[in-house]
Write an enzyme that holds these catalytic residues in place. Structure first.
Site, short mmCIF file in Angstrom:
data_model
loop_
_atom_site.label_atom_id
_atom_site.label_comp_id
_atom_site.label_asym_id
_atom_site.label_seq_id
_atom_site.Cartn_x
_atom_site.Cartn_y
_atom_site.Cartn_z
N ASP A 165 0.84 -1.21 0.00
CA ASP A 165 0.00 0.00 0.00
C ASP A 165 0.87 1.25 0.00
OD1 ASP A 165 -2.06 -1.83 0.36
OD2 ASP A 165 -2.20 -1.49 2.52
N ALA A 166 1.94 1.21 0.80
CA ALA A 166 2.85 2.36 0.90
C ALA A 166 3.55 2.60 -0.43
CB ALA A 166 3.87 2.14 2.01
#
Length: 341
Positions: free
Chosen positions: A296-297
């Protein structure tokens, strides 16, 4: 300059209940590391057991929300990002609202009166993680909320839209509305393969959304599952990335770019019939805290430079930077300011 609300995310907001557990716990609930699944009845007791038995942390999460928060952190411009999803009217929901406000994201949650806020058990062993999501209120999102004037205004304002594949299990109709709007208005629409089970069990809705995507993100396991499901008979991540990038498109305004991460191995980017590989900065094992939120990052970092119209190399570099920061911390959290140059 970053305009107000330039990036919009839609997804399943979940409160992460994160703890370092042991092998017996994984065995008991029949879960494996480096996987993400939806909770079945047999998993329901695990949330309480984690809270009782282990030292838990509560972190506002959910794949899309994580990416949007990271992009917001990288951009450092309050209100540059917006987010929609469904929470419950309860203390976890309040926690989520507070958390997002601090993060600087303009959130427009749908609040369900009768269902509790969704949670995700994040079981960590040796830095690796397993995710078990109990969607609860996140499952209650309706296109009616999206169509409200104050919410549709966020769609109209955004030039870039990102939705993780997990939202396909909740509101494919909402995805379709936004995807068609993006294609008609020459906006950048991105999605994520998100998990092997999405590629397997939500194939139809995934295939319906795919032609609208300008960017597809995923990791090597998801890419290989996608290949298997579509009978491509290849495990080669570069080949799969190319084939996904060449999938038919609703709008011919631009070609699709596929971005596949492979943990410590190079990031594969398929664009214009070619694949480029970008090495990632390796982290010493002792610095790894947990991999939850790394993918996600990466997407959040990538999108933060994409909205600034930076070249793909820079987007990948920012994605790798953000993932590197996140895996050195518990959950998808970050220091006050990035030092990305």
């Amino acid at each position: 300059m970053v305009s107000d609300g330039i990036l919009l995310g839609m997804g399943n907001p979940l409160l992460d209940i994160s703890a370092v557990v042991d092998d017996d716990f994984l065995k008991k609930y029949d879960i494996t590391l480096n996987n993400a699944i939806l909770a079945e009845d047999k998993h329901k007791p695990m949330y309480e057991e984690m809270i009782e038995k282990y030292n838990v942390e509560y972190i506002a999460g959910g794949a899309t929300q994580n990416s949007i928060k990271v992009a917001q952190w990288m951009l450092q411009v309050p209100g540059a990002t917006s987010y929609m999803g469904s929470i419950g009217k309860d203390k976890f929901g309040e926690e989520m609202k507070k958390n997002s406000k601090i993060a600087g994201v303009n959130v427009h949650y749908y609040e369900d009166e009768t269902t509790p806020t969704g949670t995700c058990a994040v079981c960590v062993i040796g830095g690796e993680r397993s995710l078990v999501a109990n969607l609860a209120a996140a499952n209650c999102y309706k296109p009616e909320h999206l169509k409200r004037p104050e919410n549709w205004a966020l769609v109209e304002k955004a030039k870039y839209i990102y939705i993780a594949g997990f939202f396909l299990t909740v509101s494919p109709d909402s995805i379709q509305l936004v995807a068609e709007h993006a294609a008609a208005n020459n906006k950048i629409f991105s999605m994520n393969l998100s998990a092997p089970f999405i590629c397997e069990f939500f194939r139809d809705v995934q295939e319906k959304a795919l032609p609208y995507t300008d960017f597809i993100f995923g990791n090597e396991t998801e890419a290989r599952t996608f290949s298997k499901i579509h009978g491509w008979e290849t495990d080669n991540v570069e080949e799969i990335a190319l084939k996904i990038s060449e999938w038919s498109k609703a709008s011919e305004a631009r070609k699709r770019i596929t971005v596949i991460t492979q943990g410590a191995d190079p990031v594969c980017v398929a664009q214009d019939g070619k694949v480029k590989k970008f090495p990632v900065e390796l982290l010493p094992r002792e610095k790894l805290v947990d991999t939850n939120g790394a993918g996600d990052a990466f997407v959040g970092g990538f999108l933060s430079q994409l909205v600034l119209e930076k070249p793909i190399e820079e987007c990948v570099r920012a994605g790798c930077y953000a993932a590197n920061v996140i895996i050195q911390r518990s959950g998808c959290t970050y220091p006050e300011k990035p030092d990305f140059h």
